[in-house]
Scaffold this active site. Structure first.
Site, PDB file in Angstrom:
ATOM      1  N   GLU A 254       6.905   7.245   4.457  1.00  0.00           N
ATOM      2  CA  GLU A 254       6.226   6.900   5.709  1.00  0.00           C
ATOM      3  C   GLU A 254       5.681   8.140   6.411  1.00  0.00           C
ATOM      4  O   GLU A 254       5.849   8.345   7.614  1.00  0.00           O
ATOM      5  CB  GLU A 254       7.163   6.109   6.635  1.00  0.00           C
ATOM      6  CG  GLU A 254       7.692   4.821   6.036  1.00  0.00           C
ATOM      7  CD  GLU A 254       6.636   3.739   5.805  1.00  0.00           C
ATOM      8  OE1 GLU A 254       5.464   3.937   6.170  1.00  0.00           O
ATOM      9  OE2 GLU A 254       7.005   2.681   5.248  1.00  0.00           O
ATOM     10  N   ALA A 255       4.981   8.966   5.654  1.00  0.00           N
ATOM     11  CA  ALA A 255       4.447  10.242   6.159  1.00  0.00           C
ATOM     12  C   ALA A 255       3.559  10.060   7.381  1.00  0.00           C
ATOM     13  O   ALA A 255       3.496  10.943   8.241  1.00  0.00           O
ATOM     14  CB  ALA A 255       3.679  10.959   5.054  1.00  0.00           C
TER      15      ALA A 255
ATOM     16  N   CYS B  51      -9.233 -12.706  -1.197  1.00  0.00           N
ATOM     17  CA  CYS B  51     -10.100 -12.947  -2.357  1.00  0.00           C
ATOM     18  C   CYS B  51      -9.523 -12.446  -3.684  1.00  0.00           C
ATOM     19  O   CYS B  51     -10.094 -12.716  -4.733  1.00  0.00           O
ATOM     20  CB  CYS B  51     -11.474 -12.319  -2.120  1.00  0.00           C
ATOM     21  SG  CYS B  51     -11.467 -10.510  -2.209  1.00  0.00           S
TER      22      CYS B  51
ATOM     23  N   LEU C 222       5.181  -1.140  14.136  1.00  0.00           N
ATOM     24  CA  LEU C 222       5.984  -1.427  12.952  1.00  0.00           C
ATOM     25  C   LEU C 222       5.961  -2.924  12.686  1.00  0.00           C
ATOM     26  O   LEU C 222       6.107  -3.721  13.601  1.00  0.00           O
ATOM     27  CB  LEU C 222       7.425  -0.949  13.139  1.00  0.00           C
ATOM     28  CG  LEU C 222       7.634   0.560  13.214  1.00  0.00           C
ATOM     29  CD1 LEU C 222       9.098   0.879  13.437  1.00  0.00           C
ATOM     30  CD2 LEU C 222       7.125   1.249  11.973  1.00  0.00           C
TER      31      LEU C 222
END
Length: 191
Positions: A95-96, A154, A173
């Site tokens: 989660e940089a 799609c 979040l």
């Protein structure tokens, strides 16, 4: 010789930075966990970090959407990563995009010490704009792996994280109740 994950794990090139990026639900964390577990199998000393603010699945583990996990140390600021054990050979960071702008400098310092750094994060925010320190990390990395999800509208390759709930907050979040992966056409259709 090809510049590959196998070369990194043998330390042939000294330190390095690898970035795994893409949209939500594209398998970034899954790939990060895979690479870190391979490093552990190779008996390398591994340290894993995540932002302290991300407690969606677990407070002290990096967890993929498929519920694969690996223990991690939550940190409030990227500079805390520099306090790792002196014998660490591989550093994983998840989660940089939620880290501060000093993360690229921290990763460079680690790589310059001979450490393999593997970072995963969103490259774009919900509005399709570059997100946090990830673009800067991509610029300094030896290896960038961009993964795509599947567009829920799609079925095309999806590179955007479409926010389904009304909010202009840069950071919100959430999981499938808040976001869905979309291709370029479906993202811009905004329905």
């Amino acid at each position: 010789m090809l510049f590959s994950e196998q070369n990194y794990s043998r330390g042939e090139y000294g330190g390095s930075i690898e970035v795994i990026c893409g949209s939500m639900f594209s398998g970034k964390t899954e790939e990060l966990i895979r690479r870190l577990k391979r490093a552990e199998i190779a008996k390398l000393k591994v340290e894993i970090y995540k932002p302290a603010t991300d407690t969606r699945y677990d407070e002290t583990a990096v967890v993929s959407h498929n519920y694969n996990s690996i223990e991690a140390t939550p940190v409030a600021h990227s500079s805390a990563i520099l306090l790792l054990k002196s014998d660490t050979q591989v550093v994983g960071i998840d989660e940089a995009q939620f880290f501060d702008d000093e993360l690229p400098e921290v990763c460079n310092k680690l790589a310059n010490k001979g450490i393999r750094v593997i970072v995963a994060g969103l490259d774009m925010d919900f509005s399709g704009q570059p997100f946090g320190p990830v673009p800067a990390l991509m610029a300094i990395a030896e290896l960038v792996t961009k993964v795509n999800a599947v567009c829920v509208r799609c079925g095309s390759p999806a590179m955007y994280s479409f926010r389904r709930v009304a909010s202009d907050a840069k950071i919100l979040l959430g999981e499938k109740e808040s976001y869905e992966p979309r291709c370029r056409a479906c993202f811009h259709a905004r329905d």
